[in-house]
Write a protein that holds these residues in place. Structure first.
Motif, PDB file in Angstrom:
ATOM      1  N   GLU B 123      38.017  17.999  42.996  1.00  0.00           N
ATOM      2  CA  GLU B 123      38.269  16.610  42.625  1.00  0.00           C
ATOM      3  C   GLU B 123      39.194  15.898  43.603  1.00  0.00           C
ATOM      4  O   GLU B 123      39.287  14.681  43.578  1.00  0.00           O
ATOM      5  CB  GLU B 123      38.929  16.558  41.231  1.00  0.00           C
ATOM      6  N   THR B 124      39.906  16.654  44.406  1.00  0.00           N
ATOM      7  CA  THR B 124      40.888  16.036  45.312  1.00  0.00           C
ATOM      8  C   THR B 124      40.891  16.806  46.621  1.00  0.00           C
ATOM      9  O   THR B 124      40.179  17.802  46.767  1.00  0.00           O
ATOM     10  CB  THR B 124      42.310  16.100  44.727  1.00  0.00           C
ATOM     11  N   CYS B 125      41.711  16.340  47.548  1.00  0.00           N
ATOM     12  CA  CYS B 125      41.936  17.149  48.739  1.00  0.00           C
ATOM     13  C   CYS B 125      43.431  17.396  48.843  1.00  0.00           C
ATOM     14  O   CYS B 125      44.239  16.565  48.421  1.00  0.00           O
ATOM     15  CB  CYS B 125      41.417  16.459  50.000  1.00  0.00           C
ATOM     16  N   LEU B 126      43.781  18.532  49.353  1.00  0.00           N
ATOM     17  CA  LEU B 126      45.184  18.911  49.462  1.00  0.00           C
ATOM     18  C   LEU B 126      45.531  19.123  50.922  1.00  0.00           C
ATOM     19  O   LEU B 126      44.933  19.961  51.604  1.00  0.00           O
ATOM     20  CB  LEU B 126      45.439  20.197  48.673  1.00  0.00           C
ATOM     21  N   LEU B 127      46.459  18.331  51.379  1.00  0.00           N
ATOM     22  CA  LEU B 127      46.953  18.465  52.753  1.00  0.00           C
ATOM     23  C   LEU B 127      48.309  19.153  52.663  1.00  0.00           C
ATOM     24  O   LEU B 127      49.221  18.643  52.027  1.00  0.00           O
ATOM     25  CB  LEU B 127      47.105  17.070  53.371  1.00  0.00           C
ATOM     26  N   TYR B 128      48.432  20.290  53.243  1.00  0.00           N
ATOM     27  CA  TYR B 128      49.685  21.044  53.106  1.00  0.00           C
ATOM     28  C   TYR B 128      49.999  21.766  54.395  1.00  0.00           C
ATOM     29  O   TYR B 128      49.154  21.901  55.275  1.00  0.00           O
ATOM     30  CB  TYR B 128      49.581  22.029  51.935  1.00  0.00           C
ATOM     31  N   GLY B 129      51.230  22.228  54.481  1.00  0.00           N
ATOM     32  CA  GLY B 129      51.640  22.961  55.671  1.00  0.00           C
ATOM     33  C   GLY B 129      53.148  23.048  55.748  1.00  0.00           C
ATOM     34  O   GLY B 129      53.858  22.892  54.754  1.00  0.00           O
ATOM     35  N   THR B 130      53.615  23.269  56.963  1.00  0.00           N
ATOM     36  CA  THR B 130      55.057  23.399  57.192  1.00  0.00           C
ATOM     37  C   THR B 130      55.430  22.553  58.400  1.00  0.00           C
ATOM     38  O   THR B 130      54.752  22.609  59.431  1.00  0.00           O
ATOM     39  CB  THR B 130      55.423  24.865  57.495  1.00  0.00           C
ATOM     40  N   ILE B 176      47.396   9.035  45.116  1.00  0.00           N
ATOM     41  CA  ILE B 176      47.940  10.233  45.776  1.00  0.00           C
ATOM     42  C   ILE B 176      48.975  10.890  44.880  1.00  0.00           C
ATOM     43  O   ILE B 176      49.468  10.305  43.916  1.00  0.00           O
ATOM     44  CB  ILE B 176      48.635   9.867  47.113  1.00  0.00           C
ATOM     45  N   ARG B 177      49.255  12.103  45.273  1.00  0.00           N
ATOM     46  CA  ARG B 177      50.337  12.824  44.568  1.00  0.00           C
ATOM     47  C   ARG B 177      51.096  13.586  45.646  1.00  0.00           C
ATOM     48  O   ARG B 177      50.504  14.471  46.299  1.00  0.00           O
ATOM     49  CB  ARG B 177      49.730  13.768  43.536  1.00  0.00           C
ATOM     50  N   GLY B 178      52.330  13.194  45.881  1.00  0.00           N
ATOM     51  CA  GLY B 178      53.063  13.793  47.001  1.00  0.00           C
ATOM     52  C   GLY B 178      54.213  14.652  46.519  1.00  0.00           C
ATOM     53  O   GLY B 178      54.308  15.016  45.353  1.00  0.00           O
ATOM     54  N   ASP B 179      55.075  14.972  47.461  1.00  0.00           N
ATOM     55  CA  ASP B 179      56.229  15.818  47.162  1.00  0.00           C
ATOM     56  C   ASP B 179      57.531  15.093  47.453  1.00  0.00           C
ATOM     57  O   ASP B 179      58.559  15.725  47.695  1.00  0.00           O
ATOM     58  CB  ASP B 179      56.144  17.115  47.966  1.00  0.00           C
ATOM     59  N   GLY B 180      57.467  13.772  47.457  1.00  0.00           N
ATOM     60  CA  GLY B 180      58.687  13.007  47.666  1.00  0.00           C
ATOM     61  C   GLY B 180      58.958  12.667  49.116  1.00  0.00           C
ATOM     62  O   GLY B 180      59.893  11.953  49.427  1.00  0.00           O
ATOM     63  N   ARG B 181      58.118  13.154  50.015  1.00  0.00           N
ATOM     64  CA  ARG B 181      58.356  12.888  51.443  1.00  0.00           C
ATOM     65  C   ARG B 181      57.805  11.511  51.813  1.00  0.00           C
ATOM     66  O   ARG B 181      56.828  11.044  51.232  1.00  0.00           O
ATOM     67  CB  ARG B 181      57.632  13.936  52.268  1.00  0.00           C
ATOM     68  N   PRO B 182      58.409  10.895  52.819  1.00  0.00           N
ATOM     69  CA  PRO B 182      57.852   9.612  53.280  1.00  0.00           C
ATOM     70  C   PRO B 182      56.787   9.839  54.360  1.00  0.00           C
ATOM     71  O   PRO B 182      57.045  10.495  55.363  1.00  0.00           O
ATOM     72  CB  PRO B 182      59.073   8.910  53.892  1.00  0.00           C
ATOM     73  N   TRP B 183      55.631   9.293  54.133  1.00  0.00           N
ATOM     74  CA  TRP B 183      54.541   9.408  55.101  1.00  0.00           C
ATOM     75  C   TRP B 183      54.346   8.062  55.786  1.00  0.00           C
ATOM     76  O   TRP B 183      54.841   7.035  55.327  1.00  0.00           O
ATOM     77  CB  TRP B 183      53.234   9.788  54.395  1.00  0.00           C
ATOM     78  N   TRP B 213      50.207  11.188  39.071  1.00  0.00           N
ATOM     79  CA  TRP B 213      49.531  10.559  40.192  1.00  0.00           C
ATOM     80  C   TRP B 213      50.164   9.205  40.473  1.00  0.00           C
ATOM     81  O   TRP B 213      50.687   8.556  39.589  1.00  0.00           O
ATOM     82  CB  TRP B 213      48.043  10.374  39.876  1.00  0.00           C
ATOM     83  N   GLN B 214      50.061   8.808  41.715  1.00  0.00           N
ATOM     84  CA  GLN B 214      50.686   7.574  42.168  1.00  0.00           C
ATOM     85  C   GLN B 214      49.597   6.645  42.706  1.00  0.00           C
ATOM     86  O   GLN B 214      48.830   7.048  43.587  1.00  0.00           O
ATOM     87  CB  GLN B 214      51.654   7.943  43.291  1.00  0.00           C
ATOM     88  N   GLY B 256      60.337  22.115  56.792  1.00  0.00           N
ATOM     89  CA  GLY B 256      60.024  22.828  55.556  1.00  0.00           C
ATOM     90  C   GLY B 256      58.606  22.551  55.125  1.00  0.00           C
ATOM     91  O   GLY B 256      57.867  21.821  55.794  1.00  0.00           O
ATOM     92  N   PRO B 257      58.205  23.097  54.004  1.00  0.00           N
ATOM     93  CA  PRO B 257      56.813  22.910  53.550  1.00  0.00           C
ATOM     94  C   PRO B 257      56.591  21.496  53.022  1.00  0.00           C
ATOM     95  O   PRO B 257      57.530  20.821  52.582  1.00  0.00           O
ATOM     96  CB  PRO B 257      56.648  23.944  52.443  1.00  0.00           C
ATOM     97  N   PHE B 258      55.335  21.049  53.054  1.00  0.00           N
ATOM     98  CA  PHE B 258      54.979  19.742  52.513  1.00  0.00           C
ATOM     99  C   PHE B 258      53.613  19.839  51.867  1.00  0.00           C
ATOM    100  O   PHE B 258      52.823  20.746  52.169  1.00  0.00           O
ATOM    101  CB  PHE B 258      54.973  18.662  53.610  1.00  0.00           C
ATOM    102  N   GLN B 259      53.365  18.894  50.974  1.00  0.00           N
ATOM    103  CA  GLN B 259      52.051  18.825  50.310  1.00  0.00           C
ATOM    104  C   GLN B 259      51.727  17.378  50.022  1.00  0.00           C
ATOM    105  O   GLN B 259      52.609  16.611  49.627  1.00  0.00           O
ATOM    106  CB  GLN B 259      52.106  19.555  48.965  1.00  0.00           C
ATOM    107  N   LEU B 260      50.484  17.023  50.189  1.00  0.00           N
ATOM    108  CA  LEU B 260      50.034  15.691  49.787  1.00  0.00           C
ATOM    109  C   LEU B 260      48.634  15.842  49.235  1.00  0.00           C
ATOM    110  O   LEU B 260      47.744  16.343  49.916  1.00  0.00           O
ATOM    111  CB  LEU B 260      50.017  14.740  50.993  1.00  0.00           C
ATOM    112  N   GLU B 261      48.475  15.401  47.985  1.00  0.00           N
ATOM    113  CA  GLU B 261      47.159  15.505  47.368  1.00  0.00           C
ATOM    114  C   GLU B 261      46.582  14.089  47.281  1.00  0.00           C
ATOM    115  O   GLU B 261      47.276  13.160  46.865  1.00  0.00           O
ATOM    116  CB  GLU B 261      47.303  16.092  45.966  1.00  0.00           C
ATOM    117  N   ILE B 262      45.350  13.930  47.700  1.00  0.00           N
ATOM    118  CA  ILE B 262      44.731  12.607  47.701  1.00  0.00           C
ATOM    119  C   ILE B 262      43.501  12.629  46.817  1.00  0.00           C
ATOM    120  O   ILE B 262      42.632  13.513  46.968  1.00  0.00           O
ATOM    121  CB  ILE B 262      44.325  12.179  49.126  1.00  0.00           C
ATOM    122  N   ASP B 263      43.419  11.663  45.934  1.00  0.00           N
ATOM    123  CA  ASP B 263      42.231  11.550  45.066  1.00  0.00           C
ATOM    124  C   ASP B 263      41.180  10.678  45.753  1.00  0.00           C
ATOM    125  O   ASP B 263      40.040  11.096  45.948  1.00  0.00           O
ATOM    126  CB  ASP B 263      42.665  10.945  43.727  1.00  0.00           C
TER     127      ASP B 263
END
Lengths: 348, 288
Positions: B123-130, B176-183, B213-214, B256-263
């Protein structure tokens, strides 16, 4: 832009065209055309954004190429025939080269590809100058070339009518639609030029009137996209009622003025035993009529789907003088009944 | 003998010109050997691949031709007039990831990592990494630490560029659903000159770190022009009729690690938003 600079450029535009009108020597005519090109370049870059600069660059390349070709043709004609007079361009090679150079200047197919992109990058006022004033000087020269073989003109004309219709078929940007409309109308003018130059002039003046009124309408409503036309009823209801008539006049429907040149051109072509070409041109103009109708449909014949109360745009006092629009819109719609007078004016 | 000398001379000139072109082409990782092979030597010619490609391109051409009879951009005009929202990218399965490309500073010798995968239930895509801001030890690079995801350029038949036409809309709408980071959201429009190829229009995307979700709506008038990440003085509005791609970049220097989920990513027309451009243009002689 500073008023002094602006007025210098506008006067230069006028000077260039007038120089070409008044010249009998190819050098002077070419110089007038170059003054025109150089004067409009700063006007095109007024709004300093990349798209405008791109449009200016493309315009400059196309016009410079055409000017160079024109000068080459004039010099070649002088070399081959010893004549610098504009009316004495008799050699078939130089005559064809001149025709093609001037065709590129005004944006006839197949040398038209610069026109839609250039128009898209400009604001409506500069686009209006490009579509109307900048056509006069090259047309003056085309009018004076008397080719022995009309095939070049017929080919250019027919191609332009077809390309102008087909190209504008699915456009949603108004400036591109107007560019393709310009190409199609120029095609009609060039088609009849070898057989009846006065009809070319008639078609040119009618086209200038109709294009001026349409551009002015779009400037007043401040719209450049087909979707934003649908909210024009909330801005100026009277104009919303008139613009479909202007569009249908451009499409060549009776009893509007735009029917006049098309009717007379088809009649003349038929008299010259070119009925198949006349048929093809008439059928190709149906493509143009289709997108004019689409604009009328969007602007006047449908209501936008959104909540009207929440969608009214800001209605500021119009800054433009509406008198030219009033005059040209009236002539665009109501001139057909005085066809005999107009014919007498052009053919006497 | 003269012919051989001529051929050698031509070969040398070609090599010199090619090397000159290479130095102007773009980034070359410090310490990497220069590639002397001309580009056409790297192409692998394969007849079956060529035939499949021809079939695909002619099919696309046929579809484009007949789409003209339906309406602008292949949609009926009434649909074009009625639409106020359009979903451009909707992540519903692995096939939707093929339209995107990811990149990070690993290409320049950095230590960041980035991955893109389909989220739960397709249902979504997850962009993640470090993210890692340590610059590579090559003696030249001073800064590092970025991860980015960018949409691929849409292509028409025969690999011609196709553009997104967003001129009917004025707002970018993301869920989107993020982890508080500014993109940073980057919109890449079509340019003409080569010196404009790194131009992009950017704006910030501040994510909340919560499980909710945001819905983010950013008007296009807020996007500012940047070139290679540097904000330009001569600002102008984003022209929406020829958009190449959209991208998301993370470069907040927080390792550090990051995650961003996009609907989904879409555009919409907000009639209440009438602003043309949010920033002053500093005209020297403004009209009064």
């Amino acid at each position: 832009m500073a008023p002094f600079v602006y007025s210098t450029l506008i006067i230069s535009l006028g000077l260039g065209t007038t120089t070409t009108f008044a010249s009998t020597h190819w050098y002077l005519a070419w110089m007038g055309i170059e003054i025109n090109t150089l004067a409009i370049i700063p006007l095109m870059t007024q709004n300093h954004n990349p798209r405008a600069i791109e449009a200016t660059t493309k315009y400059f390349f196309a016009q410079a190429t055409a000017s160079a070709t024109l000068l080459f043709a004039a010099v070649s004609n002088a070399f081959l025939t010893g004549e610098w007079d504009i009316l004495q361009i008799n050699h078939p090679l130089t005559s064809t080269l001149t025709t093609l150079a001037l065709a590129m200047k005004i944006g006839l197919a197949p040398l038209h590809s610069w026109m839609p992109e250039v128009m898209q990058g400009l604001n409506l006022l500069t686009g209006l100058i490009l579509s109307t004033w900048q056509k006069l000087a090259p047309f003056c020269l085309i009018y004076q070339i008397q080719p022995d073989n009309p095939n070049v003109f017929i080919t250019l004309g027919l191609l332009s009518v077809i390309v102008g219709g087909w190209g504008g078929f699915n456009q949603v940007q108004l400036r591109k639609i107007l560019a393709y409309s310009s190409i199609a109308h120029l095609g009609w003018m060039i088609l009849i030029l070898p057989f009846s130059p006065p009809l070319t002039l008639l078609a040119l003046f009618t086209y200038l009137m109709m294009t001026f009124s349409l551009f002015s309408s779009f400037m007043l409503v401040r719209t450049t996209h087909i979707n934003s036309l649908s909210t024009s009823w909330a801005k100026i209801p009277t104009l919303t009622a008139c613009v479909p008539l202007i569009l249908l006049s451009l499409g060549g429907l009776p009893p509007l003025t735009g029917f006049l040149p098309k009717w007379l051109i088809l009649q003349e072509l038929t008299k010259q035993d070119l009925a198949p070409i006349a048929t093809l041109a008439a059928l190709s103009s149906l493509f143009s009529l289709y997108f004019y109708l689409r604009l009328s449909y969007t602007m006047t014949l449908t209501m936008p789907p959104n909540n009207p109360a929440g969608t009214l745009p800001w209605r500021l006092n119009p800054q433009h003088n509406t008198l030219p629009l009033a005059l040209t819109a009236t002539t665009t719609i109501f001139l057909l009944p005085i066809t005999p007078t107009i014919l007498a004016l052009f053919t006497s | 003998m003269q012919l051989i000398a001529k051929l050698i001379k031509i070969n040398l000139i070609a090599k010199l010109t090619f090397n000159q072109a290479l130095t102007q082409m773009g980034y070359r990782r410090p310490g990497q050997p220069r590639e002397d092979k001309p580009p056409w030597w790297r192409v692998k010619f394969d007849l079956s691949k060529g035939l499949k490609g021809m079939k695909r391109h002619f099919t696309l051409l046929k579809e484009e031709f007949f789409a003209q009879f339906i309406g602008p951009m292949g949609k009926p005009i009434i649909e074009h007039m009625l639409e106020q929202n359009q979903v451009l990218w909707e992540f519903r399965g692995p096939h939707s990831l093929q339209e995107w490309t990811i990149s990070c500073d690993r290409e320049i010798g950095g230590k960041s990592e980035i991955y893109l995968k389909v989220g739960r239930n397709n249902e979504t895509c997850l962009l993640y990494g470090t993210l890692c801001s340590d610059p590579p030890k090559d003696g030249e690079t001073r800064y590092s630490g970025y991860c980015t995801m960018r949409a691929k350029q849409p292509l028409a038949s025969f690999d011609r560029k196709r553009y997104h036409d967003w001129s009917s809309f004025n707002t970018l709408h993301l869920r989107i659903r993020g982890d508080g980071r500014p993109w940073m959201i980057n919109v890449i429009a079509e340019t003409y000159y080569t010196h404009q190829k790194d131009d992009m229009y950017s704006y910030f995307l501040y994510t909340r770190g919560g499980p909710y979700w945001q819905d983010v709506k950013i008007p296009f008038s807020k996007f500012f022009l940047a070139h290679r990440g540097r904000v330009q003085d001569d600002q102008h509005e984003l022209w929406l009729d020829k958009i190449n791609a959209i991208g998301f970049t993370l470069g907040d220097k927080a390792d550090g690690p990051f995650q961003l989920e996009i609907d989904f990513i879409g555009v919409c027309k907000d009639y209440a938003h009438t602003e043309d451009f949010a920033y002053e243009k500093y005209k020297r002689n403004p009209e009064v």
